[in-house]
Design an enzyme around this catalytic site. Structure first.
Site, PDB file in Angstrom:
ATOM      1  N   THR A 144       6.812  11.099 -12.215  1.00 22.98           N
ATOM      2  CA  THR A 144       6.925   9.664 -12.512  1.00 22.98           C
ATOM      3  C   THR A 144       5.550   9.051 -12.773  1.00 22.98           C
ATOM      4  OG1 THR A 144       8.836   9.578 -11.052  1.00 22.98           O
ATOM      5  CG2 THR A 144       7.820   7.477 -11.598  1.00 22.98           C
ATOM      6  N   VAL A 145       4.612   9.251 -11.845  1.00 26.08           N
ATOM      7  CA  VAL A 145       3.305   8.586 -11.977  1.00 26.08           C
ATOM      8  C   VAL A 145       2.463   9.261 -13.068  1.00 26.08           C
ATOM      9  CG1 VAL A 145       1.187   7.947 -10.782  1.00 26.08           C
ATOM     10  CG2 VAL A 145       3.373   7.842  -9.567  1.00 26.08           C
ATOM     11  N   ALA A 147     -13.999   1.184 -20.731  1.00 24.77           N
ATOM     12  CA  ALA A 147     -14.716   2.390 -20.295  1.00 24.77           C
ATOM     13  C   ALA A 147     -15.991   2.626 -21.117  1.00 24.77           C
ATOM     14  CB  ALA A 147     -13.805   3.610 -20.417  1.00 24.77           C
ATOM     15  N   GLY A 184       6.625   2.596  -8.215  1.00 23.88           N
ATOM     16  CA  GLY A 184       7.138   2.607  -9.588  1.00 23.88           C
ATOM     17  C   GLY A 184       6.081   3.138 -10.539  1.00 23.88           C
ATOM     18  N   ARG A 205       4.808  21.798 -12.666  1.00 25.52           N
ATOM     19  CA  ARG A 205       5.368  22.917 -11.902  1.00 25.52           C
ATOM     20  C   ARG A 205       6.368  23.673 -12.768  1.00 25.52           C
ATOM     21  NH1 ARG A 205       7.559  20.835  -6.440  1.00 25.52           N
ATOM     22  NH2 ARG A 205       8.773  19.681  -7.962  1.00 25.52           N
ATOM     23  N   VAL A 254      -2.525   3.395  -2.013  1.00 27.52           N
ATOM     24  CA  VAL A 254      -2.063   2.340  -1.105  1.00 27.52           C
ATOM     25  C   VAL A 254      -1.614   1.124  -1.904  1.00 27.52           C
ATOM     26  CG1 VAL A 254      -2.623   0.919   0.899  1.00 27.52           C
ATOM     27  CG2 VAL A 254      -3.773   3.114   0.592  1.00 27.52           C
ATOM     28  N   GLU A 293       9.699   8.523  -2.351  1.00 23.94           N
ATOM     29  CA  GLU A 293       9.002   9.805  -2.295  1.00 23.94           C
ATOM     30  C   GLU A 293      10.011  10.919  -2.587  1.00 23.94           C
ATOM     31  OE1 GLU A 293       5.535  10.071  -1.525  1.00 23.94           O
ATOM     32  OE2 GLU A 293       5.879   7.977  -1.991  1.00 23.94           O
ATOM     33  N   GLU A 343      -7.306   4.316  -5.346  1.00 21.48           N
ATOM     34  CA  GLU A 343      -6.689   2.975  -5.332  1.00 21.48           C
ATOM     35  C   GLU A 343      -5.165   3.053  -5.332  1.00 21.48           C
ATOM     36  OE1 GLU A 343      -6.278  -0.349  -4.603  1.00 21.48           O
ATOM     37  OE2 GLU A 343      -8.313  -0.452  -5.351  1.00 21.48           O
ATOM     38  N   LYS A 376      -0.502   4.881   4.829  1.00 22.30           N
ATOM     39  CA  LYS A 376      -1.259   3.870   4.079  1.00 22.30           C
ATOM     40  C   LYS A 376      -2.029   2.966   5.040  1.00 22.30           C
ATOM     41  CE  LYS A 376       2.002   3.909   0.214  1.00 22.30           C
ATOM     42  NZ  LYS A 376       3.285   3.369  -0.276  1.00 22.30           N
TER      43      LYS A 376
HETATM   44  N1  HSE Z   1       7.381   5.834  -2.078  1.00 23.93           N
HETATM   45  C1  HSE Z   1       6.307   4.902  -2.134  1.00 23.93           C
HETATM   46  C2  HSE Z   1       6.881   3.519  -1.895  1.00 23.93           C
HETATM   47  C3  HSE Z   1       5.637   4.963  -3.483  1.00 23.93           C
HETATM   48  O1  HSE Z   1       8.102   3.364  -1.916  1.00 23.93           O
HETATM   49  O2  HSE Z   1       6.121   2.600  -1.637  1.00 23.93           O
HETATM   50  C4  HSE Z   1       4.251   4.381  -3.474  1.00 23.93           C
HETATM   51  O3  HSE Z   1       3.414   4.969  -2.539  1.00 23.93           O
END
Ligand code: HSE
Length: 441
Positions: free
Chosen positions: A14-15, A34, A303, A46, A133, A191, A130, A206
């Site tokens: 996702t990220v 930049a 997200g 993977r 958290v 997660e 960054e 966090k």
């Molecule tokens: N699973 C985490 C959340 C994603 O729901 O905040 C961001 O760390």
């Protein structure tokens, strides 16, 4: 135009996919910030067979981390793999081979941060985090850099988007827990193992990182008391609303008489205050600094694109050299950071108690007697007629008292024959954050 900087993206979930999209789709804008183009040279996954719709040619994607770590044209690696292994080994491999690392993996930092940061310093490289958290909220930069002149007094944060989405959706739509969790997973907030979201692990990891940035101490995340949202149901939400509150999973860290109190717990937050108005996958962090006073940060904490926003900003900071300066000159995640003992540090607070009792003579007197013996004063009390023969909920709001006194009283109450089942005890965050005397003088 200067030579492009080549980046490897390790993990195209996702990220990672969001990071590739942002780097490609916002290339002009990013180049301006930049000072030169940033191009995705390679992606590592993977499973090559998984269908992906990405602006990255298939021959640029492989399953081998060495394709990034051994490629001398790549200077920065975005490590966007969750969990501890193989993420830790990958981070070591990338640093050993001279890459600067940008990561969103808070579990990795909370568990192995000092070891990895030590390696990065020895290798003359940096790690930027960054995105680890509060997703898109720039809270690491805010505490680590922008508020550096302040002695941070306290932090209160909604740090897990999934659990906030679950709680606020249950509250607004009367929806069932399991149904809302499935929606959070489908939206890409949760997660890989959503237990870490709902049991408070993610928020606690966090908090350990934020507390380190704010107070300069290192507390192993597993030492921080945590309670998840699994026990929260419509009945508790309805009673909380009757008293003027909502329930949110709040992470708290505060200075208390020269020591530190920390915890993650579902908490009652007063309707109309900023934490109570934080809904969906939004995160919120409120901080008190001695000079700046109270500050409040609010934004999407989970997200694809909000997290990618933070990762790409870190890549830009690394490319222009900002990360290296703060990384090398400050003691962030230093192995020498003093450890803080948080056990036994108490912050007197109000508590919301829901006690399932038999509807019989003398029960209320017995419970108020136990609370009184532990020095706990009742601020308000609710018992509705049940109309059935089963247990009835007794809901009590206490005046401020030490958490240990409430725990001892509840152990006595739950052992009583008049109580059927286990009580629920939630802290109450009345004032949305104590003020700073210096800033508001
Ligand atoms: N699973 C985490 C959340 C994603 O729901 O905040 C961001 O760390």
């Amino acid at each position: 135009m200067s030579e492009p900087v080549r980046v490897g993206v390790v993990g195209l979930g996702t990220v990672g996919s969001g990071v590739v999209r942002l780097l490609v789709e916002s290339a002009d804008h990013i180049t301006r910030h930049a000072g030169r183009p940033i191009v995705v040279e390679r992606g590592v996954v993977r499973d090559l067979e998984k269908p992906r719709d990405l602006p990255l040619a298939a021959d640029r994607i492989s399953t081998d981390i060495h394709d990034v770590s051994r490629d001398e044209s790549i200077s920065v690696a975005a490590l966007l793999v969750g969990g501890l292994e193989p993420a830790r080994s990958m981070a070591i491999d990338l640093l050993e081979h001279g890459k600067d690392v940008v990561t969103a993996n808070k579990a990795l930092l909370a568990e192995h941060g000092p070891e990895l940061f030590d390696l990065a310093r020895r290798k003359g490289r940096s790690i930027a985090f960054e995105a680890a958290v509060a997703g898109g909220i720039p809270i690491v930069a805010a505490i680590g850099e922008c508020l550096a002149a302040n002695r941070i007094e306290s932090i209160r944060g909604i740090l897990n988007g999934t659990s906030n989405f679950i709680l606020s959706t249950m509250e607004e739509e009367g929806a069932d827990y399991a149904e809302v969790l499935a929606a959070a997973q489908a939206a890409g907030y949760a997660e890989a193992d959503p237990a870490m979201d709902v049991d408070g692990t993610d928020a606690t990891q966090k908090l350990a990182i934020l507390a380190h940035l704010a107070f300069g101490v290192w507390v192993p995340w597993a030492d921080i008391p945590r309670t998840g949202i699994e026990q929260i149901n419509q009945e508790l939400m309805t009673y909380a609303a009757e008293l003027g509150y909502r329930i949110r999973l709040v992470a708290v860290a505060a200075r208390v008489d020269g020591r530190f109190a920390m915890r993650v717990s579902p908490s009652l937050v007063k309707i109309g205050t900023p934490l109570a108005e934080t809904r969906g996958a939004y995160n919120a962090v409120s901080i008190v600094g001695d000079a700046v006073g109270r500050m409040f940060f609010h934004g999407l904490g989970a997200g694809q694109m909000p997290t990618a926003s933070a990762v790409v900003a870190d890549i830009i900071d690394t490319v222009v050299g900002r990360t290296a300066i703060t990384f090398r000159t400050t003691g962030v995640l230093d192995t020498d950071s003093p450890a803080a003992q948080i056990a036994g540090v108490e912050m007197p607070e109000r508590f919301f108690l829901r006690i399932p009792v038999r509807d019989q003579p003398g029960v209320l007197a017995g419970i108020s007697g136990v609370l009184g013996r532990h020095g706990i004063s009742i601020a308000s009390l609710i018992q509705h007629e049940s109309g059935t023969a089963g247990p009835v909920s007794l809901v009590i709001m206490t005046h401020a008292c030490p958490p240990s006194a409430v725990q001892q009283a509840l152990a006595d109450i739950d052992a009583s024959a008049a109580v059927e089942g286990r009580s629920v005890c939630l802290p109450v965050l009345d004032d949305w954050q104590p003020a700073s005397r210096k800033a508001e003088a």
